[in-house]
Every structure is written in C-alpha cells, then in structure tokens.
Design a protein around this motif. Structure first.
Motif, PDB file in Angstrom:
ATOM      1  N   PHE A  12       0.820  -1.215   0.000  1.00  0.00           N
ATOM      2  CA  PHE A  12       0.000   0.000   0.000  1.00  0.00           C
ATOM      3  C   PHE A  12       0.857   1.270   0.000  1.00  0.00           C
ATOM      4  CE2 PHE A  12      -2.890   3.052   2.214  1.00  0.00           C
ATOM      5  CZ  PHE A  12      -3.874   3.100   1.227  1.00  0.00           C
ATOM      6  N   THR A  13       1.924   1.271   0.788  1.00  0.00           N
ATOM      7  CA  THR A  13       2.752   2.471   0.886  1.00  0.00           C
ATOM      8  C   THR A  13       3.569   2.750  -0.368  1.00  0.00           C
ATOM      9  OG1 THR A  13       4.444   1.133   1.966  1.00  0.00           O
ATOM     10  CG2 THR A  13       2.958   2.393   3.400  1.00  0.00           C
ATOM     11  N   SER A  14       3.639   1.774  -1.272  1.00  0.00           N
ATOM     12  CA  SER A  14       4.405   1.980  -2.501  1.00  0.00           C
ATOM     13  C   SER A  14       3.598   2.693  -3.582  1.00  0.00           C
ATOM     14  CB  SER A  14       4.901   0.632  -3.045  1.00  0.00           C
ATOM     15  OG  SER A  14       3.816  -0.113  -3.595  1.00  0.00           O
ATOM     16  N   ILE A  15       2.295   2.858  -3.345  1.00  0.00           N
ATOM     17  CA  ILE A  15       1.426   3.475  -4.348  1.00  0.00           C
ATOM     18  C   ILE A  15       1.592   4.997  -4.280  1.00  0.00           C
ATOM     19  CG2 ILE A  15      -0.934   3.743  -5.177  1.00  0.00           C
ATOM     20  CD1 ILE A  15      -1.578   1.077  -3.785  1.00  0.00           C
ATOM     21  N   THR A  16       2.067   5.582  -5.368  1.00  0.00           N
ATOM     22  CA  THR A  16       2.317   7.015  -5.421  1.00  0.00           C
ATOM     23  C   THR A  16       1.138   7.753  -6.038  1.00  0.00           C
ATOM     24  OG1 THR A  16       3.310   6.878  -7.617  1.00  0.00           O
ATOM     25  CG2 THR A  16       4.782   6.572  -5.715  1.00  0.00           C
ATOM     26  N   VAL A  17       1.138   9.065  -5.904  1.00  0.00           N
ATOM     27  CA  VAL A  17       0.088   9.870  -6.510  1.00  0.00           C
ATOM     28  C   VAL A  17       0.129   9.757  -8.026  1.00  0.00           C
ATOM     29  CG1 VAL A  17       1.455  12.007  -6.591  1.00  0.00           C
ATOM     30  CG2 VAL A  17      -1.050  12.132  -6.502  1.00  0.00           C
ATOM     31  N   ASP A  18       1.323   9.590  -8.606  1.00  0.00           N
ATOM     32  CA  ASP A  18       1.427   9.420 -10.054  1.00  0.00           C
ATOM     33  C   ASP A  18       0.731   8.145 -10.507  1.00  0.00           C
ATOM     34  OD1 ASP A  18       2.804  11.770 -10.455  1.00  0.00           O
ATOM     35  OD2 ASP A  18       4.779  10.835 -10.224  1.00  0.00           O
ATOM     36  N   ARG A  19       0.863   7.086  -9.685  1.00  0.00           N
ATOM     37  CA  ARG A  19       0.195   5.820 -10.029  1.00  0.00           C
ATOM     38  C   ARG A  19      -1.318   5.983  -9.941  1.00  0.00           C
ATOM     39  NH1 ARG A  19       0.072   1.795 -13.173  1.00  0.00           N
ATOM     40  NH2 ARG A  19      -0.030  -0.302 -12.318  1.00  0.00           N
ATOM     41  N   LEU A  20      -1.775   6.732  -8.954  1.00  0.00           N
ATOM     42  CA  LEU A  20      -3.211   6.985  -8.818  1.00  0.00           C
ATOM     43  C   LEU A  20      -3.718   7.855  -9.970  1.00  0.00           C
ATOM     44  CD1 LEU A  20      -3.639   7.569  -4.969  1.00  0.00           C
ATOM     45  CD2 LEU A  20      -4.155   5.505  -6.293  1.00  0.00           C
ATOM     46  N   ARG A  21      -2.878   8.774 -10.432  1.00  0.00           N
ATOM     47  CA  ARG A  21      -3.264   9.594 -11.581  1.00  0.00           C
ATOM     48  C   ARG A  21      -3.418   8.732 -12.834  1.00  0.00           C
ATOM     49  NH1 ARG A  21       0.759  14.062  -9.624  1.00  0.00           N
ATOM     50  NH2 ARG A  21      -0.671  15.518  -8.570  1.00  0.00           N
ATOM     51  N   ASN A  58     -16.620  10.865  -7.795  1.00  0.00           N
ATOM     52  CA  ASN A  58     -16.913   9.955  -6.684  1.00  0.00           C
ATOM     53  C   ASN A  58     -15.754   8.994  -6.432  1.00  0.00           C
ATOM     54  OD1 ASN A  58     -19.417  11.129  -6.407  1.00  0.00           O
ATOM     55  ND2 ASN A  58     -20.516   9.533  -7.504  1.00  0.00           N
ATOM     56  N   ILE A  59     -15.110   8.536  -7.508  1.00  0.00           N
ATOM     57  CA  ILE A  59     -13.951   7.652  -7.359  1.00  0.00           C
ATOM     58  C   ILE A  59     -12.836   8.379  -6.622  1.00  0.00           C
ATOM     59  CG2 ILE A  59     -12.102   6.451  -8.600  1.00  0.00           C
ATOM     60  CD1 ILE A  59     -14.147   5.775 -10.766  1.00  0.00           C
ATOM     61  N   ARG A  60     -12.586   9.626  -7.007  1.00  0.00           N
ATOM     62  CA  ARG A  60     -11.541  10.418  -6.349  1.00  0.00           C
ATOM     63  C   ARG A  60     -11.840  10.552  -4.848  1.00  0.00           C
ATOM     64  NH1 ARG A  60     -10.671  15.058  -4.068  1.00  0.00           N
ATOM     65  NH2 ARG A  60      -8.618  16.072  -4.233  1.00  0.00           N
ATOM     66  N   ALA A  77      -3.583  10.642  -2.077  1.00  0.00           N
ATOM     67  CA  ALA A  77      -4.774  10.736  -2.925  1.00  0.00           C
ATOM     68  C   ALA A  77      -5.385  12.127  -2.882  1.00  0.00           C
ATOM     69  CB  ALA A  77      -5.803   9.694  -2.490  1.00  0.00           C
ATOM     70  N   ALA A  78      -5.089  12.879  -1.801  1.00  0.00           N
ATOM     71  CA  ALA A  78      -5.621  14.245  -1.705  1.00  0.00           C
ATOM     72  C   ALA A  78      -5.021  15.151  -2.773  1.00  0.00           C
ATOM     73  CB  ALA A  78      -5.346  14.802  -0.314  1.00  0.00           C
ATOM     74  N   ASP A  79      -3.904  14.740  -3.382  1.00  0.00           N
ATOM     75  CA  ASP A  79      -3.259  15.551  -4.414  1.00  0.00           C
ATOM     76  C   ASP A  79      -3.817  15.298  -5.808  1.00  0.00           C
ATOM     77  OD1 ASP A  79      -1.540  16.753  -2.589  1.00  0.00           O
ATOM     78  OD2 ASP A  79      -0.049  15.153  -2.758  1.00  0.00           O
ATOM     79  N   LEU A  80      -4.770  14.366  -5.917  1.00  0.00           N
ATOM     80  CA  LEU A  80      -5.412  14.128  -7.213  1.00  0.00           C
ATOM     81  C   LEU A  80      -6.231  15.345  -7.617  1.00  0.00           C
ATOM     82  CD1 LEU A  80      -6.658  10.455  -6.699  1.00  0.00           C
ATOM     83  CD2 LEU A  80      -4.820  11.212  -8.235  1.00  0.00           C
ATOM     84  N   ASP A  81      -6.273  15.624  -8.916  1.00  0.00           N
ATOM     85  CA  ASP A  81      -7.028  16.777  -9.412  1.00  0.00           C
ATOM     86  C   ASP A  81      -8.501  16.633  -9.064  1.00  0.00           C
ATOM     87  OD1 ASP A  81      -4.713  17.793 -10.506  1.00  0.00           O
ATOM     88  OD2 ASP A  81      -5.076  16.936 -12.491  1.00  0.00           O
TER      89      ASP A  81
END
Length: 267
Positions: free
Chosen positions: A56-65, A81-83, A104-108
């Motif tokens: 879980f800790t390896s997942i970056t904001v870039d990966r979420l983007r 809603n997904i965001r 995830a809070a850094d997602l657009d």
C-alpha cells in the motif's frame, strides 16, 4: 520497521488488505449501505488496475493519476466519486498510522457537469399514471393492435405517487418498511442521508394507492419492505429507476427517471 515510498511503516500491508480494512472501518463507523457498496465498487476497479496487489505504501500519486486517467470513459460525476473514495481510504490509512501522508488528496478535483433537470409537467405525470398498467402497444401480422397487462401496475402507481408527493430519493423510497408508512395520518418516517430521520406527508390519493397495493400482500409483516419485486425481494433504487424509464417511454415522456420527481416536488 522499514521505509517504503518515503514513509515509515512496520509490517507493510498490501492494497487488498488496506481495502479490506477500509470497508470494515466504514461498516464500524455506520456509513450507509449505498456508500459502502460504492466504495467497494471503486476499490475493485483499483485492484483490477493494480492486479499485482502492491504494498500500500508503494502506491504514489502518479500511479493513482494513471488509474484516474484510465477512467475517462466514465462520467465526471462518477470519476469525482472515485476520487473521493480514494481520498477517503488514504485518509483512513493516515488516521490508523498505516501511512503518514494522504497522497490521494493531491489528485485533481473533478467538477461534475451541471445539468439542468426539468421537472415533470402535470400532463407528464397524468400520462405516466395512465400507462402504468399496459405495455407499449404492438401489432402482429394479421392481428389488431394490442398490449399486455403489467403485473405490478398497482405497485408502480404507488411508487410514482409517493415520489411525487414526498420528493424522496429513490434510495429512501427503497428503504421504506411497511411500518414506516402511516396510511391513516398520511405520513411516512424516512431514514435519509447521514442516518437522519424525518417525517414526510403524502396525499389521501397516495394513501389509498398504497392501501390497495398492500391489500395484495395480506400476509406481509410490518418489518417487511414497502415495495418488493415479483420475487419478494426488496426493490432497489436501481430497479426503481429501471421501472420508471419504460413507463415514461410508453407515456411519451422523455428522460423519465426517479430524481425528476424530486425536482417536481421542489417546485
């Protein structure tokens, strides 16, 4: 203790384990069934996108983007809603000291489309009520035009009248139990968003329609759902949506759906 992705964590958990923990926490917090179902759906999408079940800790904001970019076929509202669901899980993980930052809070932020929802006219409602008991007319070779009788016509009429009189959300209507509806005093007890309870009035015509429908269920108990399917299951908000649309189609009412009754009630 080891460092992963710039965050200190002991016994690092995988994405699937984090999802399981988040859903358990949502249940413990008393979030609504619909919210939990929605979270579960979106987290399954994330698992499909990351089938290797990463730490879980390896997942970056870039990966979420990258994950969010793969959802562009969905509406803006669904992506928004997904965001929110992702931010909720990462925020929970921070609270439980699984991670130290909510990436995830850094997602657009995605702003849903603002669509005008037009209320039904009086003529629309009358046409829909006139078309609850018959299927769309059709013809067969050498035969006269005919239509079929709709089995659940009495139930469907009660649903339309209840939505029109009360402005209930389809999920609220689906959650009504028989004991919640006081036909004599023409009011219903509704459990709405945030588990807030309220009383809504309805008309004598709606009360009679509900009475007629329940007369077809003489053995129904007070703790049973008010509206059920042909298989005696609780009617879901999706099934309410799916029964309103064809009624509107038969009545010649474009874009008929339950939420329009809420807007009609408001005006």
């Amino acid at each position: 203790m080891r460092e992963t992705g710039g965050q200190q964590v002991s016994n690092p958990i995988t994405l699937s384990q984090a999802i399981e923990g988040r859903i358990l926490a949502a249940n413990a917090k008393g979030l609504s069934i619909n919210t939990i179902k929605e979270y579960s759906l979106y987290y399954r999408k994330l698992m499909t996108f990351m089938p290797d079940d990463p730490v879980f800790t390896s997942i970056t904001v870039d990966r979420l983007r990258e994950f969010m970019a793969a959802q562009t076929h969905l509406s803006k509202k669904t992506r928004s809603n997904i965001r929110v669901s992702l931010s909720s899980m990462w925020s929970w993980a921070v609270d439980y000291k699984i991670i130290t930052a909510n990436v995830a809070a850094d997602l657009d932020i995605i702003k849903p489309e603002s669509r005008a929802i037009h209320p039904y006219t009086k003529e629309d409602v009358q046409a829909m009520l006139a078309n609850v008991d018959k299927s769309k007319a059709y013809t067969r070779p050498g035969k006269r035009e005919c239509s079929n009788t709709i089995f659940q016509a009495v139930r469907n009429k009660s649903i339309i009248l209840m939505l029109l009189d009360t402005g209930l959300r389809s999920s609220e209507l689906a959650g009504l139990l028989i004991r919640d509806v006081d036909k004599r005093n023409q009011r219903a007890k509704v459990l709405g968003k945030g588990s807030k309870e309220r009383i809504v009035p309805f008309s004598a015509i709606t009360s009679m329609s509900v009475w007629r429908y329940l007369a077809q269920r003489p053995d129904a108990r007070p703790d049973e759902p008010l509206f059920i399917t042909t298989r005696d299951r609780p009617l879901s908000k999706f099934e309410i949506r799916d029964l309103i649309a064809p009624i509107g189609d038969r009545a010649g009412v474009m874009n008929a759906h339950p939420h329009r009754f809420r807007h009609t009630f408001a005006v």
